[in-house]
Design a protein around this motif. Structure first.
Motif, PDB file in Angstrom:
ATOM      1  N   LEU A  41       0.826  -1.219   0.000  1.00  0.00           N
ATOM      2  CA  LEU A  41       0.000   0.000   0.000  1.00  0.00           C
ATOM      3  C   LEU A  41       0.860   1.269   0.000  1.00  0.00           C
ATOM      4  O   LEU A  41       0.457   2.301  -0.531  1.00  0.00           O
ATOM      5  CB  LEU A  41      -0.969  -0.012   1.191  1.00  0.00           C
ATOM      6  N   ASP A  42       2.060   1.154   0.564  1.00  0.00           N
ATOM      7  CA  ASP A  42       3.002   2.276   0.519  1.00  0.00           C
ATOM      8  C   ASP A  42       3.408   2.547  -0.941  1.00  0.00           C
ATOM      9  O   ASP A  42       3.460   3.693  -1.391  1.00  0.00           O
ATOM     10  CB  ASP A  42       4.226   1.912   1.378  1.00  0.00           C
ATOM     11  N   ILE A  43       3.656   1.466  -1.687  1.00  0.00           N
ATOM     12  CA  ILE A  43       4.003   1.618  -3.112  1.00  0.00           C
ATOM     13  C   ILE A  43       2.813   2.224  -3.860  1.00  0.00           C
ATOM     14  O   ILE A  43       2.973   3.109  -4.705  1.00  0.00           O
ATOM     15  CB  ILE A  43       4.391   0.243  -3.738  1.00  0.00           C
ATOM     16  N   VAL A  44       1.607   1.759  -3.538  1.00  0.00           N
ATOM     17  CA  VAL A  44       0.399   2.291  -4.198  1.00  0.00           C
ATOM     18  C   VAL A  44       0.294   3.796  -3.955  1.00  0.00           C
ATOM     19  O   VAL A  44       0.117   4.582  -4.894  1.00  0.00           O
ATOM     20  CB  VAL A  44      -0.885   1.580  -3.682  1.00  0.00           C
ATOM     21  N   ASP A  45       0.426   4.216  -2.700  1.00  0.00           N
ATOM     22  CA  ASP A  45       0.308   5.643  -2.365  1.00  0.00           C
ATOM     23  C   ASP A  45       1.301   6.478  -3.158  1.00  0.00           C
ATOM     24  O   ASP A  45       0.987   7.554  -3.656  1.00  0.00           O
ATOM     25  CB  ASP A  45       0.604   5.868  -0.871  1.00  0.00           C
ATOM     26  N   ARG A  46       2.513   5.968  -3.259  1.00  0.00           N
ATOM     27  CA  ARG A  46       3.553   6.739  -3.945  1.00  0.00           C
ATOM     28  C   ARG A  46       3.342   6.733  -5.451  1.00  0.00           C
ATOM     29  O   ARG A  46       3.598   7.733  -6.131  1.00  0.00           O
ATOM     30  CB  ARG A  46       4.923   6.206  -3.536  1.00  0.00           C
ATOM     31  N   ALA A  47       2.822   5.628  -6.003  1.00  0.00           N
ATOM     32  CA  ALA A  47       2.550   5.577  -7.441  1.00  0.00           C
ATOM     33  C   ALA A  47       1.376   6.510  -7.791  1.00  0.00           C
ATOM     34  O   ALA A  47       1.364   7.126  -8.856  1.00  0.00           O
ATOM     35  CB  ALA A  47       2.247   4.138  -7.858  1.00  0.00           C
ATOM     36  N   VAL A  48       0.430   6.608  -6.875  1.00  0.00           N
ATOM     37  CA  VAL A  48      -0.724   7.493  -7.096  1.00  0.00           C
ATOM     38  C   VAL A  48      -0.255   8.939  -7.294  1.00  0.00           C
ATOM     39  O   VAL A  48      -0.805   9.695  -8.093  1.00  0.00           O
ATOM     40  CB  VAL A  48      -1.709   7.392  -5.904  1.00  0.00           C
ATOM     41  N   ALA A  49       0.807   9.312  -6.577  1.00  0.00           N
ATOM     42  CA  ALA A  49       1.325  10.683  -6.693  1.00  0.00           C
ATOM     43  C   ALA A  49       2.046  10.896  -8.030  1.00  0.00           C
ATOM     44  O   ALA A  49       2.235  12.027  -8.455  1.00  0.00           O
ATOM     45  CB  ALA A  49       2.271  10.969  -5.530  1.00  0.00           C
ATOM     46  N   LEU A  50       2.434   9.803  -8.694  1.00  0.00           N
ATOM     47  CA  LEU A  50       3.214   9.939  -9.929  1.00  0.00           C
ATOM     48  C   LEU A  50       2.386   9.790 -11.200  1.00  0.00           C
ATOM     49  O   LEU A  50       2.733  10.354 -12.233  1.00  0.00           O
ATOM     50  CB  LEU A  50       4.315   8.857  -9.967  1.00  0.00           C
ATOM     51  N   PHE A  51       1.322   8.967 -11.142  1.00  0.00           N
ATOM     52  CA  PHE A  51       0.593   8.634 -12.370  1.00  0.00           C
ATOM     53  C   PHE A  51      -0.869   9.059 -12.277  1.00  0.00           C
ATOM     54  O   PHE A  51      -1.443   9.099 -11.193  1.00  0.00           O
ATOM     55  CB  PHE A  51       0.697   7.122 -12.647  1.00  0.00           C
ATOM     56  N   ASP A  52      -1.462   9.341 -13.466  1.00  0.00           N
ATOM     57  CA  ASP A  52      -2.851   9.816 -13.476  1.00  0.00           C
ATOM     58  C   ASP A  52      -3.810   8.713 -13.051  1.00  0.00           C
ATOM     59  O   ASP A  52      -4.814   8.972 -12.409  1.00  0.00           O
ATOM     60  CB  ASP A  52      -3.223  10.295 -14.886  1.00  0.00           C
ATOM     61  N   GLN A  53      -3.485   7.491 -13.484  1.00  0.00           N
ATOM     62  CA  GLN A  53      -4.351   6.366 -13.124  1.00  0.00           C
ATOM     63  C   GLN A  53      -3.484   5.170 -12.780  1.00  0.00           C
ATOM     64  O   GLN A  53      -2.495   4.917 -13.473  1.00  0.00           O
ATOM     65  CB  GLN A  53      -5.214   6.015 -14.328  1.00  0.00           C
ATOM     66  N   LEU A  54      -3.850   4.453 -11.726  1.00  0.00           N
ATOM     67  CA  LEU A  54      -3.099   3.262 -11.339  1.00  0.00           C
ATOM     68  C   LEU A  54      -4.064   2.071 -11.308  1.00  0.00           C
ATOM     69  O   LEU A  54      -5.109   2.124 -10.649  1.00  0.00           O
ATOM     70  CB  LEU A  54      -2.464   3.449  -9.956  1.00  0.00           C
ATOM     71  N   ILE A  55      -3.686   1.039 -12.057  1.00  0.00           N
ATOM     72  CA  ILE A  55      -4.526  -0.165 -12.065  1.00  0.00           C
ATOM     73  C   ILE A  55      -3.736  -1.281 -11.381  1.00  0.00           C
ATOM     74  O   ILE A  55      -2.662  -1.675 -11.858  1.00  0.00           O
ATOM     75  CB  ILE A  55      -4.904  -0.562 -13.501  1.00  0.00           C
ATOM     76  N   ILE A  56      -4.235  -1.736 -10.245  1.00  0.00           N
ATOM     77  CA  ILE A  56      -3.570  -2.832  -9.534  1.00  0.00           C
ATOM     78  C   ILE A  56      -4.026  -4.126 -10.196  1.00  0.00           C
ATOM     79  O   ILE A  56      -5.226  -4.405 -10.305  1.00  0.00           O
ATOM     80  CB  ILE A  56      -3.937  -2.816  -8.040  1.00  0.00           C
ATOM     81  N   GLY A  57      -3.052  -4.906 -10.675  1.00  0.00           N
ATOM     82  CA  GLY A  57      -3.364  -6.156 -11.378  1.00  0.00           C
ATOM     83  C   GLY A  57      -3.058  -7.337 -10.479  1.00  0.00           C
ATOM     84  O   GLY A  57      -1.910  -7.536 -10.089  1.00  0.00           O
ATOM     85  N   VAL A  58      -4.078  -8.098 -10.159  1.00  0.00           N
ATOM     86  CA  VAL A  58      -3.897  -9.264  -9.281  1.00  0.00           C
ATOM     87  C   VAL A  58      -3.760 -10.502 -10.166  1.00  0.00           C
ATOM     88  O   VAL A  58      -4.668 -10.825 -10.929  1.00  0.00           O
ATOM     89  CB  VAL A  58      -5.122  -9.410  -8.345  1.00  0.00           C
ATOM     90  N   TYR A  59      -2.583 -11.168 -10.091  1.00  0.00           N
ATOM     91  CA  TYR A  59      -2.387 -12.371 -10.920  1.00  0.00           C
ATOM     92  C   TYR A  59      -3.450 -13.387 -10.574  1.00  0.00           C
ATOM     93  O   TYR A  59      -3.600 -13.745  -9.416  1.00  0.00           O
ATOM     94  CB  TYR A  59      -1.075 -13.095 -10.617  1.00  0.00           C
ATOM     95  N   ASP A  60      -4.086 -13.892 -11.605  1.00  0.00           N
ATOM     96  CA  ASP A  60      -5.141 -14.874 -11.374  1.00  0.00           C
ATOM     97  C   ASP A  60      -4.533 -16.229 -10.998  1.00  0.00           C
ATOM     98  O   ASP A  60      -4.976 -16.865 -10.059  1.00  0.00           O
ATOM     99  CB  ASP A  60      -5.989 -14.993 -12.638  1.00  0.00           C
ATOM    100  N   VAL A  61      -3.507 -16.653 -11.740  1.00  0.00           N
ATOM    101  CA  VAL A  61      -2.920 -17.966 -11.462  1.00  0.00           C
ATOM    102  C   VAL A  61      -1.403 -17.884 -11.355  1.00  0.00           C
ATOM    103  O   VAL A  61      -0.702 -18.318 -12.248  1.00  0.00           O
ATOM    104  CB  VAL A  61      -3.284 -19.008 -12.554  1.00  0.00           C
ATOM    105  N   PRO A  62      -0.891 -17.309 -10.272  1.00  0.00           N
ATOM    106  CA  PRO A  62       0.564 -17.267 -10.140  1.00  0.00           C
ATOM    107  C   PRO A  62       1.102 -18.656  -9.835  1.00  0.00           C
ATOM    108  O   PRO A  62       0.355 -19.521  -9.370  1.00  0.00           O
ATOM    109  CB  PRO A  62       0.787 -16.339  -8.959  1.00  0.00           C
ATOM    110  N   GLN A  63       2.406 -18.857 -10.129  1.00  0.00           N
ATOM    111  CA  GLN A  63       3.003 -20.164  -9.853  1.00  0.00           C
ATOM    112  C   GLN A  63       3.438 -20.211  -8.399  1.00  0.00           C
ATOM    113  O   GLN A  63       4.608 -20.320  -8.093  1.00  0.00           O
ATOM    114  CB  GLN A  63       4.188 -20.387 -10.780  1.00  0.00           C
ATOM    115  N   LYS A  64       2.514 -20.084  -7.520  1.00  0.00           N
ATOM    116  CA  LYS A  64       2.815 -20.066  -6.087  1.00  0.00           C
ATOM    117  C   LYS A  64       1.650 -20.734  -5.387  1.00  0.00           C
ATOM    118  O   LYS A  64       0.550 -20.764  -5.918  1.00  0.00           O
ATOM    119  CB  LYS A  64       2.847 -18.616  -5.573  1.00  0.00           C
ATOM    120  N   ASN A  65       1.914 -21.252  -4.203  1.00  0.00           N
ATOM    121  CA  ASN A  65       0.807 -21.747  -3.395  1.00  0.00           C
ATOM    122  C   ASN A  65       0.176 -20.566  -2.684  1.00  0.00           C
ATOM    123  O   ASN A  65       0.844 -19.891  -1.922  1.00  0.00           O
ATOM    124  CB  ASN A  65       1.303 -22.745  -2.356  1.00  0.00           C
TER     125      ASN A  65
END
Ligand code: ADP
Length: 162
Positions: free
Chosen positions: A18-42
């Motif tokens: 969320l810290d990264i999100v806050d700082r990206a919001v200050a830099l870009f007009d729009q921020l789209i958080i992309g949640v990987y649907d099927v990452p290779q992780k448990n």
């Protein structure tokens, strides 16, 4: 207008993310958080759960949207008309992998730039995986995740309500 995506597994979202999100919001007009649907992780949380937990955490940020995606991150960026991929870098652990991914992504989509934001000092040690381990063993995770995420973690691990 500069659109950026911030991709990740977010299993679950932490205050470091969320810290990264806050700082990206200050830099870009729009921020789209992309949640990987099927990452290779448990993963502990389903895609819908991970999306819902982040949506709740960023509900107060009007220029942020949360979407899930599968397939190549650069394809998701192109679909979203994004020119920038945002990632967070912790002290030493993330650099090599991010660099490799960045080179591959540059090959696949030369017009998309990677912007890495260095983690704030207080969040350096937070990772979703360590957090889950600590929480499962009954560790206090207050201050590391939003309250609704702490509640969701406690439910997953069948811990008493905090
Ligand atoms: P991935 O599986 O893509 O690494 P994560 O959800 O673990 O997904 O992380 C998403 C992004 O957030 C990555 O760029 C990662 O380096 C970054 N990140 C993870 N934890 C933190 C943190 N504590 N502070 C800043 N950035 C972080």
């Amino acid at each position: 207008m500069t659109i950026a995506i911030y991709p990740g597994s977010f299993d679950p979202v932490t205050n470091g993310h969320l810290d990264i999100v806050d700082r990206a919001v200050a830099l870009f007009d729009q921020l789209i958080i992309g949640v990987y649907d099927v990452p290779q992780k448990n993963l502990l949380f389903s895609t819908q759960e991970r999306v819902d937990l982040i949506r709740k955490a960023v509900a107060n940020l009007p220029t942020v949207r949360v979407e899930s995606y599968s397939g190549l991150t650069v394809n998701f960026a192109q679909q979203m008309n994004a020119k920038v991929i945002v990632r967070g870098l912790r002290m030493t652990s993330d650099f090599e992998r991010e660099f490799e991914m960045a080179l591959m992504n540059k090959k696949l989509a030369p017009d998309i730039e990677l912007v890495c934001l260095m983690t704030s000092l207080e969040y350096q040690f937070i990772s979703s995986s360590l957090l889950k381990e600590a929480c499962e063993l009954g560790g206090a995770i207050e201050g590391l995740v939003p309250e609704h995420v702490a509640t969701a973690l406690a439910e997953k691990f069948h811990l008493p309500k905090r």
